[in-house]
Design a protein around this motif. Structure first.
Motif, mmCIF file in Angstrom:
data_model
loop_
_atom_site.group_PDB
_atom_site.id
_atom_site.type_symbol
_atom_site.label_atom_id
_atom_site.label_comp_id
_atom_site.label_asym_id
_atom_site.label_seq_id
_atom_site.Cartn_x
_atom_site.Cartn_y
_atom_site.Cartn_z
ATOM 1 N N VAL A 71 20.977 -12.657 -7.798
ATOM 2 C CA VAL A 71 21.481 -12.015 -6.578
ATOM 3 C C VAL A 71 20.658 -10.762 -6.264
ATOM 4 O O VAL A 71 20.266 -10.537 -5.113
ATOM 5 C CB VAL A 71 22.975 -11.682 -6.724
ATOM 6 N N ASN A 72 20.402 -9.948 -7.277
ATOM 7 C CA ASN A 72 19.602 -8.742 -7.060
ATOM 8 C C ASN A 72 18.196 -9.085 -6.565
ATOM 9 O O ASN A 72 17.664 -8.406 -5.678
ATOM 10 C CB ASN A 72 19.518 -7.915 -8.340
ATOM 11 N N LEU A 73 17.600 -10.134 -7.124
ATOM 12 C CA LEU A 73 16.272 -10.536 -6.667
ATOM 13 C C LEU A 73 16.294 -11.017 -5.220
ATOM 14 O O LEU A 73 15.368 -10.735 -4.457
ATOM 15 C CB LEU A 73 15.706 -11.615 -7.578
ATOM 16 N N CYS A 74 17.339 -11.739 -4.828
ATOM 17 C CA CYS A 74 17.448 -12.182 -3.429
ATOM 18 C C CYS A 74 17.556 -10.988 -2.494
ATOM 19 O O CYS A 74 16.888 -10.929 -1.453
ATOM 20 C CB CYS A 74 18.672 -13.088 -3.255
ATOM 21 N N ILE A 75 18.387 -10.029 -2.851
ATOM 22 C CA ILE A 75 18.580 -8.856 -1.994
ATOM 23 C C ILE A 75 17.297 -8.024 -1.918
ATOM 24 O O ILE A 75 16.853 -7.652 -0.827
ATOM 25 C CB ILE A 75 19.770 -8.017 -2.510
ATOM 26 N N LEU A 76 16.693 -7.740 -3.061
ATOM 27 C CA LEU A 76 15.463 -6.940 -3.071
ATOM 28 C C LEU A 76 14.326 -7.652 -2.350
ATOM 29 O O LEU A 76 13.554 -7.011 -1.625
ATOM 30 C CB LEU A 76 15.061 -6.609 -4.503
ATOM 31 N N SER A 77 14.219 -8.964 -2.534
ATOM 32 C CA SER A 77 13.144 -9.709 -1.878
ATOM 33 C C SER A 77 13.315 -9.732 -0.372
ATOM 34 O O SER A 77 12.334 -9.706 0.367
ATOM 35 C CB SER A 77 13.092 -11.141 -2.413
ATOM 36 N N SER A 78 14.553 -9.765 0.096
ATOM 37 C CA SER A 78 14.757 -9.786 1.548
ATOM 38 C C SER A 78 14.418 -8.438 2.177
ATOM 39 O O SER A 78 13.967 -8.389 3.320
ATOM 40 C CB SER A 78 16.191 -10.195 1.880
ATOM 41 N N PHE A 79 14.619 -7.360 1.453
ATOM 42 C CA PHE A 79 14.337 -6.040 2.011
ATOM 43 C C PHE A 79 12.882 -5.607 1.814
ATOM 44 O O PHE A 79 12.274 -5.037 2.708
ATOM 45 C CB PHE A 79 15.257 -4.977 1.409
ATOM 46 N N PHE A 80 12.319 -5.871 0.640
ATOM 47 C CA PHE A 80 11.008 -5.323 0.323
ATOM 48 C C PHE A 80 9.857 -6.318 0.452
ATOM 49 O O PHE A 80 8.719 -5.914 0.611
ATOM 50 C CB PHE A 80 11.006 -4.740 -1.091
#
Length: 120
Positions: A92-101
């Motif tokens: 989940v953290n990787l999905c969120i970070l990848s979508s923003f950064f």
């Protein structure tokens, strides 16, 4: 669950268990490289370490080794359920970070999956 049982109940230290595991992986991969045919004939001339002159490739290998050591430590001092929950939170953290950064094009399906893991 079987890995957790083996890690917790053997009287050998965690470092020795990891060393034996990684040594077995090295020997099996060397055997496969040397004795099994390459299914892609256009890349038959590639050597075993081709591509590892890139620091990013070495970073991926190092990161996977650290993840493997961390997972055995979780099996030793926690349990398989904790490992599964941690893996889900990491995804989940990787999905969120990848979508923003990293400009991941997030879909409604991805956000629904994030919501299920976070609030389900």
């Amino acid at each position: 669950v079987r890995n957790e049982y083996l890690v917790k109940n053997y009287k050998v230290s965690l470092n020795v268990q990891n060393a034996v595991l990684y040594a077995g992986g090295v020997w099996m991969n060397l055997f496969a490289f040397l004795f099994l045919p390459n299914p892609n004939s256009s890349q038959a001339a590639l050597g075993f370490f081709d591509g590892y002159d890139n620091p990013l490739a070495l970073g991926v290998v190092f990161a996977n080794a650290v993840i493997g050591i961390a997972i055995t430590a979780v099996y030793k001092y926690a349990d398989a359920v904790t490992k599964c929950i941690a893996s889900n939170i990491t995804a989940v953290n990787l999905c969120i970070l990848s979508s923003f950064f990293f400009e991941l094009s997030a879909s409604i399906t991805m956000w629904c999956g994030v919501a299920v893991v976070c609030f389900g």
